[in-house]
Design an enzyme around this catalytic site. Structure first.
Site, PDB file in Angstrom:
ATOM      1  N   CYS A  44       0.692  -1.199   0.138  1.00 21.83           N
ATOM      2  CA  CYS A  44       0.099   0.099  -0.101  1.00 21.83           C
ATOM      3  C   CYS A  44       0.799   1.274   0.181  1.00 21.83           C
ATOM      4  O   CYS A  44       1.838   1.071   0.564  1.00 21.83           O
ATOM      5  CB  CYS A  44      -0.894   0.016   1.317  1.00 21.83           C
TER       6      CYS A  44
ATOM      7  N   HIS B  11      -9.126  -3.801  -1.544  1.00 20.82           N
ATOM      8  CA  HIS B  11      -8.247  -3.128  -0.921  1.00 20.82           C
ATOM      9  C   HIS B  11      -8.542  -1.470  -1.116  1.00 20.82           C
ATOM     10  O   HIS B  11      -8.379  -0.879   0.146  1.00 20.82           O
ATOM     11  CB  HIS B  11      -6.814  -3.308  -1.551  1.00 20.82           C
ATOM     12  N   GLU B  12      -8.890  -1.018  -2.248  1.00 20.09           N
ATOM     13  CA  GLU B  12      -9.397   0.440  -2.286  1.00 20.09           C
ATOM     14  C   GLU B  12     -10.507   0.790  -1.464  1.00 20.09           C
ATOM     15  O   GLU B  12     -10.781   1.801  -1.096  1.00 20.09           O
ATOM     16  CB  GLU B  12      -9.549   0.529  -3.730  1.00 20.09           C
TER      17      GLU B  12
ATOM     18  N   HIS C 107     -10.085   1.300   1.840  1.00 19.74           N
ATOM     19  CA  HIS C 107      -9.748   2.618   2.160  1.00 19.74           C
ATOM     20  C   HIS C 107     -10.664   3.603   2.295  1.00 19.74           C
ATOM     21  O   HIS C 107     -10.609   4.700   3.149  1.00 19.74           O
ATOM     22  CB  HIS C 107      -8.829   3.349   1.009  1.00 19.74           C
TER      23      HIS C 107
HETATM   24 ZN    ZN Z   1      -3.847   1.109  -0.198  1.00 16.10          ZN
END
Ligand code: ZN
Length: 176
Positions: free
Chosen positions: A93, A135-136, A139
């Site tokens: 990341c 993953h995004e 966030h």
């Molecule tokens: Zn990330």
């Protein structure tokens, strides 16, 4: 356009739930400029994906671009798991530089979102792309991949990962 500064682990913006954008906000010059700046930033650092909280903007906007996947802008996405079978990737990341960790996530998801024009879109992501998107998406909910590592032995410095783990890894590697 400009290259934006990346927030790193420990900055509170990475731990909070980002807010949705209204249709008017999506079409506003400010948001369009943010999208362009995020694209330029992502290309500059050669990442696979970038979420707005990573550039200190707590709104539900993320972009993904891979060698074999054209640029895609996700605004206000929602996610539905289509296949809960877990797959593991060694994730990295931009907000957690120098580290890699093994994370298991569902292998197929459906995403409903608005694109950069505000149009409603749907996308089904499988395998590697499913992990990139999740993953995004995390966030936007204030979650970093390190919080999803089941066994902290599966968190490593990149150099040690490449030396000791990569040669034996059964899992893929997510360049993010
Ligand atoms: Zn990330």
């Amino acid at each position: 356009m400009s290259i934006l500064k990346i927030a790193r682990m420990g900055h509170p913006v990475l731990n909070q739930r980002a807010r949705e954008l209204t249709q008017a906000e999506i079409r506003s010059p400010e948001t369009q400029r943010l999208i362009q700046d995020m694209i330029e930033t992502l290309r500059d650092i050669r990442g696979a994906g970038l979420a707005a909280p990573q550039v200190h903007r707590s709104v539900r906007l993320a972009i993904i671009e891979l060698e074999d996947h054209p640029l895609q802008v996700f605004i206000n996405p929602t996610i539905e798991v289509l296949d809960p079978t877990l797959q593991s990737f060694w994730e990295g990341c931009l907000s957690v530089p120098g580290l890699r960790g093994k994370v298991a996530r569902p292998r197929k998801v459906r995403v409903r979102y608005r694109d950069e024009t505000g149009a409603a879109k749907e996308w089904i992501a499988e395998d590697y792309l499913a992990t990139v998107f999740q993953h995004e998406f995390d966030h936007l909910d204030g979650v970093l991949y390190v919080q999803r590592i089941q066994d902290l032995k599966d968190l490593a410095y990149e150099e040690e990962f490449e030396r000791h783990r990569l040669p034996h890894a059964q899992e893929g590697v997510l360049e993010d």
